[in-house]
Design an enzyme around this catalytic site. Structure first.
Site, PDB file in Angstrom:
ATOM      1  N   TYR A 124      -9.233   5.663   7.158  1.00  0.00           N
ATOM      2  CA  TYR A 124      -9.362   6.026   8.578  1.00  0.00           C
ATOM      3  C   TYR A 124     -10.378   7.163   8.628  1.00  0.00           C
ATOM      4  CZ  TYR A 124      -5.102   3.406   9.772  1.00  0.00           C
ATOM      5  OH  TYR A 124      -4.160   2.416   9.970  1.00  0.00           O
TER       6      TYR A 124
ATOM      7  N   LYS B 256       0.450   0.270  15.041  1.00  0.00           N
ATOM      8  CA  LYS B 256       1.831   0.177  15.516  1.00  0.00           C
ATOM      9  C   LYS B 256       2.114  -0.963  16.507  1.00  0.00           C
ATOM     10  CE  LYS B 256       3.608   3.329  13.119  1.00  0.00           C
ATOM     11  NZ  LYS B 256       3.865   2.657  11.862  1.00  0.00           N
TER      12      LYS B 256
ATOM     13  N   HIS C  17       0.844  -1.199   0.000  1.00  0.00           N
ATOM     14  CA  HIS C  17       0.000   0.000   0.000  1.00  0.00           C
ATOM     15  C   HIS C  17       0.878   1.247   0.000  1.00  0.00           C
ATOM     16  CE1 HIS C  17      -4.202  -1.559   1.272  1.00  0.00           C
ATOM     17  NE2 HIS C  17      -3.544  -2.485   0.586  1.00  0.00           N
TER      18      HIS C  17
ATOM     19  N   TYR D  60       3.863   6.637   9.924  1.00  0.00           N
ATOM     20  CA  TYR D  60       2.991   5.519   9.553  1.00  0.00           C
ATOM     21  C   TYR D  60       3.786   4.407   8.870  1.00  0.00           C
ATOM     22  CZ  TYR D  60      -1.201   2.990   8.298  1.00  0.00           C
ATOM     23  OH  TYR D  60      -2.158   2.006   8.201  1.00  0.00           O
TER      24      TYR D  60
ATOM     25  N   PRO E  94      -4.704   1.066  18.748  1.00  0.00           N
ATOM     26  CA  PRO E  94      -4.395   0.533  17.419  1.00  0.00           C
ATOM     27  C   PRO E  94      -4.446   1.540  16.267  1.00  0.00           C
ATOM     28  CG  PRO E  94      -6.573  -0.158  18.128  1.00  0.00           C
ATOM     29  CD  PRO E  94      -5.968   0.552  19.282  1.00  0.00           C
TER      30      PRO E  94
HETATM   31  P1  FAD Z   1       1.166 -11.356  22.090  1.00  0.00           P
HETATM   32  O1  FAD Z   1       0.667 -11.422  20.703  1.00  0.00           O
HETATM   33  O2  FAD Z   1       0.203 -10.962  23.165  1.00  0.00           O
HETATM   34  O3  FAD Z   1       1.799 -12.751  22.425  1.00  0.00           O
HETATM   35  C1  FAD Z   1       2.179 -13.119  23.726  1.00  0.00           C
HETATM   36  C2  FAD Z   1       2.108 -14.619  23.865  1.00  0.00           C
HETATM   37  O4  FAD Z   1       2.540 -14.977  25.171  1.00  0.00           O
HETATM   38  C3  FAD Z   1       0.697 -15.147  23.714  1.00  0.00           C
HETATM   39  O5  FAD Z   1       0.682 -16.182  22.757  1.00  0.00           O
HETATM   40  C4  FAD Z   1       0.330 -15.632  25.114  1.00  0.00           C
HETATM   41  O6  FAD Z   1      -0.545 -16.758  25.077  1.00  0.00           O
HETATM   42  C5  FAD Z   1       1.687 -15.974  25.677  1.00  0.00           C
HETATM   43  N1  FAD Z   1       1.750 -15.916  27.143  1.00  0.00           N
HETATM   44  C6  FAD Z   1       1.175 -15.009  27.969  1.00  0.00           C
HETATM   45  N2  FAD Z   1       1.457 -15.265  29.243  1.00  0.00           N
HETATM   46  C7  FAD Z   1       2.259 -16.354  29.230  1.00  0.00           C
HETATM   47  C8  FAD Z   1       2.884 -17.106  30.250  1.00  0.00           C
HETATM   48  N3  FAD Z   1       2.744 -16.780  31.526  1.00  0.00           N
HETATM   49  N4  FAD Z   1       3.602 -18.185  29.887  1.00  0.00           N
HETATM   50  C9  FAD Z   1       3.763 -18.524  28.589  1.00  0.00           C
HETATM   51  N5  FAD Z   1       3.188 -17.841  27.573  1.00  0.00           N
HETATM   52  C10 FAD Z   1       2.439 -16.778  27.893  1.00  0.00           C
HETATM   53  N6  FAD Z   1      -2.148  -4.193  16.798  1.00  0.00           N
HETATM   54  C11 FAD Z   1      -2.296  -3.546  15.666  1.00  0.00           C
HETATM   55  O7  FAD Z   1      -1.302  -2.999  15.180  1.00  0.00           O
HETATM   56  N7  FAD Z   1      -3.527  -3.527  15.035  1.00  0.00           N
HETATM   57  C12 FAD Z   1      -4.637  -4.161  15.547  1.00  0.00           C
HETATM   58  O8  FAD Z   1      -5.691  -4.135  14.969  1.00  0.00           O
HETATM   59  C13 FAD Z   1      -4.505  -4.816  16.757  1.00  0.00           C
HETATM   60  N8  FAD Z   1      -5.566  -5.436  17.334  1.00  0.00           N
HETATM   61  C14 FAD Z   1      -5.396  -6.039  18.525  1.00  0.00           C
HETATM   62  C15 FAD Z   1      -6.496  -6.648  19.151  1.00  0.00           C
HETATM   63  C16 FAD Z   1      -6.350  -7.253  20.396  1.00  0.00           C
HETATM   64  C17 FAD Z   1      -7.545  -7.899  21.061  1.00  0.00           C
HETATM   65  C18 FAD Z   1      -5.073  -7.244  21.040  1.00  0.00           C
HETATM   66  C19 FAD Z   1      -4.909  -7.892  22.411  1.00  0.00           C
HETATM   67  C20 FAD Z   1      -4.004  -6.655  20.399  1.00  0.00           C
HETATM   68  C21 FAD Z   1      -4.149  -6.041  19.156  1.00  0.00           C
HETATM   69  N9  FAD Z   1      -3.065  -5.440  18.512  1.00  0.00           N
HETATM   70  C22 FAD Z   1      -3.226  -4.811  17.360  1.00  0.00           C
HETATM   71  C23 FAD Z   1      -1.751  -5.441  19.055  1.00  0.00           C
HETATM   72  C24 FAD Z   1      -0.880  -6.540  18.437  1.00  0.00           C
HETATM   73  O9  FAD Z   1      -1.666  -7.645  18.158  1.00  0.00           O
HETATM   74  C25 FAD Z   1       0.200  -6.829  19.449  1.00  0.00           C
HETATM   75  O10 FAD Z   1       1.011  -5.671  19.565  1.00  0.00           O
HETATM   76  C26 FAD Z   1       1.053  -8.043  19.106  1.00  0.00           C
HETATM   77  O11 FAD Z   1       0.278  -9.214  19.206  1.00  0.00           O
HETATM   78  C27 FAD Z   1       2.232  -8.125  20.066  1.00  0.00           C
HETATM   79  O12 FAD Z   1       2.859  -9.343  19.937  1.00  0.00           O
HETATM   80  P2  FAD Z   1       3.546 -10.035  21.180  1.00  0.00           P
HETATM   81  O13 FAD Z   1       4.143 -11.274  20.648  1.00  0.00           O
HETATM   82  O14 FAD Z   1       4.433  -9.042  21.856  1.00  0.00           O
HETATM   83  O15 FAD Z   1       2.382 -10.326  22.215  1.00  0.00           O
HETATM   84  C1  DHB Z   2      -5.782  -2.835  10.967  1.00  0.00           C
HETATM   85  C2  DHB Z   2      -5.741  -2.519  12.283  1.00  0.00           C
HETATM   86  C3  DHB Z   2      -5.285  -1.277  12.676  1.00  0.00           C
HETATM   87  O1  DHB Z   2      -5.221  -0.947  13.953  1.00  0.00           O
HETATM   88  C4  DHB Z   2      -4.870  -0.354  11.748  1.00  0.00           C
HETATM   89  O2  DHB Z   2      -4.476   0.873  12.150  1.00  0.00           O
HETATM   90  C5  DHB Z   2      -4.892  -0.679  10.424  1.00  0.00           C
HETATM   91  C6  DHB Z   2      -5.346  -1.937  10.032  1.00  0.00           C
HETATM   92  C7  DHB Z   2      -6.267  -4.165  10.545  1.00  0.00           C
HETATM   93  O3  DHB Z   2      -6.622  -4.976  11.413  1.00  0.00           O
HETATM   94  O4  DHB Z   2      -6.338  -4.415   9.346  1.00  0.00           O
END
Ligand code: FAD
Ligand code: DHB
Length: 389
Positions: free
Chosen positions: A200, A296, A72, A384, A292
Site C-alpha cells: 500500500y 473490507k 499472507h 486488517y 477499498p
Molecule cells: P454485489 O457484489 O454488488 O452483488 C449484488 C448482486 O445483486 C449483483 O450480482 C447484482 O447484479 C444483483 N442485483 C442488483 N440489483 C438487483 C435486482 N433488482 N434484482 C436482482 N438482482 C439484483 N471490495 C474490496 O474489498 N476490494 C476491492 O478491490 C473492491 N473493488 C470493487 C470494485 C467495484 C467496481 C465495486 C462495485 C466493488 C468493489 N469492492 C471491492 C466491493 C466488493 O466487491 C463488494 O463489497 C462485494 O461485491 C459485495 O457483495 P454483495 O454480494 O453484497 O454485492
Molecule cells: C485488493 C483490493 C483492495 O481494495 C485491497 O485493499 C487489497 C487488495 C485486490 O483487488 O487485490
C-alpha cells in the site's frame, strides 16, 4: 412458488447465505438480475479475512480456496521511500488469504449447481411486498412472464444499486455518506507480482496498491481523478505512473505486460440504517459501502451473512426470533468499526486535492506514529485481519 427465504441478488453475499442456509436444511431461492457470466466477469476484491474463509468452509465450498488461496502474514505500507511492514502474524497471530472475489463467486455457483437450490437469472422488476407481515412475497418478471414467490423472509443482497434498501420507508431509513474526490484505476495483468506481500503506497503523486491473484496474475491500482476514463489510460501510462508511486526497489523489479482488465472505481463510504425492516434483512453492499483501501467490502458483507445465517437458523431450529430481531443492531456495530478503519486507511494513504500543509503534516505524523509505536501497528493489524464476529 413458495420457499422459506427469498434472496435478492446472486453476488457473494446472496450466494454465501444461500449455501449456509441450505447446509442447515433451510430452503432459499436466489433471484439475480444478470447472467451468471456477467456476475463472474466482475473483477473486484482480493483479500479475505479468516472469518470469511471459515464461513466458506462451513458452507462446504472452501476446497479450492484452501488449496489455491495464498496466506499472507503481513503487508507493506510505503510512504515515498519510507516503509513499514505490518507483521500480522507477530502482532495478532492471524493472517489474511489472497483469493479473488471472482473465484469465491465461481466456487459458490459451482456448489449451488450441484444442489437442488434454485437460482433464477435475468429477472427484472423485482418488487417486495407485505414486509411487515409474516407472509411477505416477492414478484418479478422473467422472459415476459410476471411471477410470484411466497416466503417467510427476504434477504436483500442486491448491492448498492439494488431495490431492497428502498423498501425501508424514508421516515425510518437513515443514510450516512462520504464521497471521496478521487477514484482507483485498476488493472489486471498476466505478470508475476512485484512483491510477495501487498504494498500500500502513499506518495505525493497519489496512492498506489500492488496486489495479486496468483504467481502469474497481478492486480495493481493507482489513485486517479474522478474525471479520468479508463480507456484513455494506456498500459504504458499506467505502468509509468505506478512506478513513480511505489518504493524504488519495487519500481525496478516491476514486470509489466498488457492489461487484461482496466477499470475505474469511485471511492465512497456509505451506511444505511436500519438493516432490518419487518421480514426484510439487508446484507453487504445493499446496506453499506466502504472505500477499498482496507480491503473490507467483501469481508463486511460476509459478517452480515454470518449474523443473518445464525439468526435464521435459530429461528427455524428453536423457534427463537432473538437473533433476527437483533440482526440490524449486531451487524451495524461491526459495520461502523469497519467503516472507521476503511476511512482511516483512505485518509492516511491518499493525496487529497486541496489538502492543506497542515493535513500533510498530520499524515506524516500518523506515519511516524505507526513506524515507532507497536500498539499503533497492532491496532492496524487487528482491523486488517478482521475484527471478530
Ligand atoms: P454485489 O457484489 O454488488 O452483488 C449484488 C448482486 O445483486 C449483483 O450480482 C447484482 O447484479 C444483483 N442485483 C442488483 N440489483 C438487483 C435486482 N433488482 N434484482 C436482482 N438482482 C439484483 N471490495 C474490496 O474489498 N476490494 C476491492 O478491490 C473492491 N473493488 C470493487 C470494485 C467495484 C467496481 C465495486 C462495485 C466493488 C468493489 N469492492 C471491492 C466491493 C466488493 O466487491 C463488494 O463489497 C462485494 O461485491 C459485495 O457483495 P454483495 O454480494 O453484497 O454485492
Ligand atoms: C485488493 C483490493 C483492495 O481494495 C485491497 O485493499 C487489497 C487488495 C485486490 O483487488 O487485490
Amino acid at each position: 412458488m413458495r420457499t422459506q427465504v427469498v434472496i435478492v441478488g446472486g453476488g457473494p453475499s446472496g450466494l454465501l447465505l444461500s449455501q449456509l442456509l441450505m447446509k442447515d436444511g433451510i430452503e432459499a431461492v436466489v433471484l439475480e438480475r444478470q447472467t451468471k457470466a456477467h456476475v463472474l466477469g466482475r473483477i473486484r476484491a482480493g483479500v479475505l479475512e479468516m472469518g470469511f474463509v471459515d464461513l466458506m468452509r462451513e458452507a462446504g465450498v472452501a476446497e479450492r480456496l484452501d488449496r489455491e488461496g495464498f496466506v499472507h502474514d503481513g503487508a507493506v505500507l510505503s510512504f515515498d521511500n519510507d516503509q513499514v511492514r505490518i507483521d500480522f502474524g507477530a502482532l495478532t497471530g492471524r493472517h489474511v488469504t489472497v483469493y479473488g472475489q471472482t473465484e469465491v463467486t465461481r466456487d459458490l455457483y459451482d456448489a449451488r449447481d450441484r444442489t437442488v437450490g434454485r437460482t433464477i437469472f435475468e429477472v427484472s422488476d423485482v418488487e417486495l411486498h407485505d414486509l411487515e407481515t409474516d407472509k411477505p412475497f416477492v414478484t418479478y418478471r422473467k422472459g415476459g412472464e410476471e411471477l410470484r414467490i411466497d416466503c417467510d423472509f427476504i434477504a436483500g443482497c442486491d448491492g448498492f444499486h439494488g431495490v431492497s434498501r428502498k423498501n425501508i420507508p424514508d421516515t425510518v431509513r437513515r443514510e450516512f455518506e462520504k464521497v471521496y474526490p478521487f477514484g482507483w484505476l485498476g488493472i489486471l495483468s498476466e505478470t508475476p507480482p512485484v512483491h510477495d506481500e501487498l504494498i500500500y503506497a502513499s506518495s505525493s503523486r497519489g496512492f498506489a496498491l500492488c496486489s495479486m491473484r496468483n504467481a502469474n496474475l497481478s492486480r495493481y491500482y493507482i489513485q486517479c481523478p474522478l474525471s479520468d476514463k479508463a480507456e484513455t489510460w494506456s498500459d504504458d501510462a499506467f505502468w509509468g505512473e505506478l512506478r513513480l508511486r511505489i518504493p524504488a526497489e519495487a519500481a525496478e523489479a516491476l514486470v509489466t505486460g498488457p492489461s487484461i482488465e482496466k477499470s475505474i472505481a469511485p471511492l465512497r463510504s456509505f451506511v444505511s440504517e436500519p438493516m432490518r425492516w419487518g421480514r426484510l434483512f439487508l446484507c453487504g453492499d445493499a446496506a453499506h459501502i466502504v472505500p477499498p483501501t482496507g480491503a473490507k467490502g467483501l469481508n463486511s458483507a460476509a459478517s452480515d451473512v454470518f449474523y443473518l445465517h445464525r439468526g435464521l437458523t435459530r429461528y427455524y431450529a428453536e423457534g427463537d426470533s432473538g437473533g433476527i430481531e437483533r440482526y440490524s443492531e449486531k451487524a451495524l456495530a461491526r459495520v461502523w468499526k469497519t467503516q472507521r478503519f476503511s476511512w482511516y486507511m483512505t485518509t492516511l494513504l491518499h493525496h487529497f486535492p486541496n489538502q492543506s500543509d497542515f493535513d500533510i503534516r498530520m499524515q506524516e505524523a500518523e506515519i511516524a506514529h505507526l513506524r515507532e509505536v507497536r500498539t499503533a501497528q497492532e491496532t492496524l493489524a487487528i482491523n486488517y485481519v478482521g475484527l471478530p464476529y
